[in-house]
Design a protein around this motif. Structure first.
Motif: not given
Length: 580
Positions: A67-74, A95-100
């Motif tokens: 799947g995919e994960c999005n970064l969403r600022f609340d 830095w934690l190794g993830f990309q949105w």
């Protein structure tokens, strides 16, 4: 070896209950067989290690199941939000190794949420209330008694629409009008008792400027944003269990507004709750962390004593160790206070594989090798990392005068003391066996403090040479040549808090003393959480390493190069000791 065959029950035990839900949903073909998650932080502070648990879940499972994960600022509260926090959040995730897959903002949906609210008003499902917050709270009732309807609950639709527009005009005073959903003031779930869905702030937004003066509340924004983005799995912590029915209701209403014909039960975002990451001797409220920074009880958000991701980064934790620790403690529905020692163990195991070995002396005392030629130096070879041959080697200078740790010498030693003492031999790491002189083992100053230790060396015992395997009872000591040692600053860190559970203790103090959070925090903060050592010595190899390089100070612990470090004034942070 035969391949192990797992039963169905064994397979389910190997994954968390959240991951099993994903597996089941995909197998059932829900959401068209798609998987999409999101990580939705509010940009009102720096991320802490508790957020790392959500990040690892949101991004990790999306990646694992295609799947995919999005970064969403609340970003629904412009009072506290800032672009500084947005940038820091993006940096920490990377830095934690993830990309949105995409970056979204709740403010992207402000117009749709407004139009949805207008539709609710027209449907008779929302109304403008002009009572004070205190009165509204009193009318909510209790968990055992129903609430009381607002006198404005049946206000005419046209009047509600007019007042709703007025709320966003910039002329309405904050706190005088709110928009509430009309649900059920007798509902057993208190959140259903006509919750607030819009309030007036009259504050410019970092992205939308002055366009909006009335802003949606979290519960009215979160689920709808998930729905509009196509999120399939919405994960949050346990305090949102009671919010889930409201989340589902607002999503159902939004689908009705959009008049979509798909089956909502098969095509809705599904909220699942898991336990927070709690660590002993740690406080992880962004509000309290901000107070620590503002009151200068710590140096900054990335102070290595802070539980922020950037604080752990500066202290020398690796991202891999943090993710591995989170995977080890897992996801459950039971809140627990995890031992900080578990995280430190994960860090220690990881750094053992990646840290460069260097020699540093934190409390130096001089050793003079009396039978080594004056003015002579020689270059020895040190392995950078015995766990990784590819890290290579570097040269270490050996000379007549060396620095060793003060506690590696005793003038009058007990029988089991296996370090340097009159008549005793030790091996110097990567160098020679030396023996402390018996007749005149040391010099002292006027206060009786040892200033110089005198030894002889065995020239046939150089490491790597045939005589190097001579057995002795003494230990192997680290050292630095006085001839080229570099003076360094070393920062040692301890727990920031004196109590194991600072969150509960803070609440207790505030309740008993009726004081503010800062006053309470000052009573339980550890005054010895930072010790700065100056006049330490380190080998030149470590001085020009780039900031945040992982190091092992041999026999002492794991350290890293602080961003403050310069070749003229090298600075190192202690990450964790070699042992628990």
């Amino acid at each position: 070896m035969a391949e192990k065959v797992f039963s169905e029950n064994e397979e389910k035990k190997s994954v968390s209950f959240i991951e099993q839900k994903v597996i089941d949903d995909l197998a059932a073909g829900k959401n068209g067989g798609r998987m999409q998650t999101r990580f939705p932080p509010e940009p009102n502070g720096y991320l802490h290690i508790g957020h790392a648990k959500a990040i690892a879940l949101d991004f990790g499972l999306a990646k694992k199941y295609g799947g995919e994960c999005n970064l969403r600022f609340d970003d629904t509260n412009p009072q506290k939000e800032d672009t500084e926090y947005i940038e820091s959040i993006e940096q920490d995730i990377k830095w934690l190794g993830f990309q949105w897959a995409h970056v979204y903002y709740a403010s992207d949906y402000f117009q749709e949420l407004w139009d949805f609210a207008v539709w609710l008003i027209r449907q008779g499902r929302a109304y403008v209330d002009e009572q004070s917050a205190e009165v509204i709270a009193q009318q909510k009732g209790t968990t055992t008694s129903p609430g009381t309807n607002s006198p404005f609950r049946d206000r005419p639709v046209d009047e509600n629409l007019r007042l709703f527009e007025y709320m966003n005009s910039g002329q309405c005073q904050p706190g005088t009008l709110v928009l509430r959903a009309k649900i059920d003031m007798a509902h057993p779930n208190m959140l259903f008792r006509d919750p607030l869905i819009y309030r007036v702030l009259n504050i410019p937004h970092i992205r939308t400027g002055n366009k909006w003066n009335a802003y949606p509340m979290y519960d009215f924004t979160h689920g709808q944003s998930d729905y509009l983005e196509g999120v399939t799995h919405s994960w949050c912590t346990l305090e949102f269990v009671e919010h889930r029915p409201l989340y589902d209701l607002f999503v159902t209403w939004m689908k009705e507004w959009k008049d979509e014909t798909d089956n909502i039960e098969d095509n809705r975002p599904r909220q699942t709750e898991f336990n927070k990451l709690n660590l002993n001797y740690t406080l992880m409220s962004k509000r309290n962390l901000l107070a620590l920074v503002n009151e200068k009880l710590v140096s900054s958000w990335d102070d290595p004593r802070m539980p922020t991701i950037c604080g752990f980064r500066r202290r020398g934790y690796s991202p891999e160790s943090i993710v591995r620790f989170i995977d080890k403690i897992g996801y459950t529905k039971l809140d627990a206070l995890n031992d900080m020692a578990l995280l430190e163990s994960a860090v220690r195991d990881d750094l053992n594989q990646r840290a460069l070995r260097v020699s540093a002396v934190l409390d130096p005392v001089k050793v003079v090798i009396t039978n080594y030629p004056e003015g002579q130096t020689e270059m020895l070879t040190a392995v950078n990392n015995p766990e990784n041959e590819a890290d290579g080697t570097h040269d270490v200078e050996f000379s007549r005068e060396l620095w060793i740790e003060r506690d590696d010498f005793m003038e009058v030693a007990e029988k089991k003391f296996m370090r340097l003492a009159p008549g005793k031999e030790v091996r110097l790491k990567n160098a020679y066996i030396i023996k402390c002189c018996e007749e005149h083992p040391c010099d002292k100053d006027d206060q009786g403090r040892v200033t110089t230790i005198y030894c002889t060396y065995d020239p046939d015992t150089r490491s790597g040479q045939p005589g190097a395997d001579r057995k002795i009872k003494g230990k192997t000591l680290h050292w630095v040549s006085c001839h080229n040692a570099v003076s360094a600053e070393v920062r040692l860190y301890d727990r920031l808090w004196k109590v194991e559970n600072p969150r509960d203790e803070l609440a207790r103090i505030r309740d008993e003393q009726q004081c503010d959070a800062v006053t309470a925090m000052k009573q339980i903060i550890n005054p010895d959480s930072l010790t700065i050592l100056r006049g330490c010595y380190i080998e030149p190899f470590a001085v020009n390493l780039k900031p945040l390089t992982y190091l092992q100070f041999q026999r002492i612990g794991y350290f890293n190069v602080d961003p403050d470090s310069t070749p003229e004034h090298p600075v190192f942070n202690k990450t964790v000791g070699l042992r628990s």
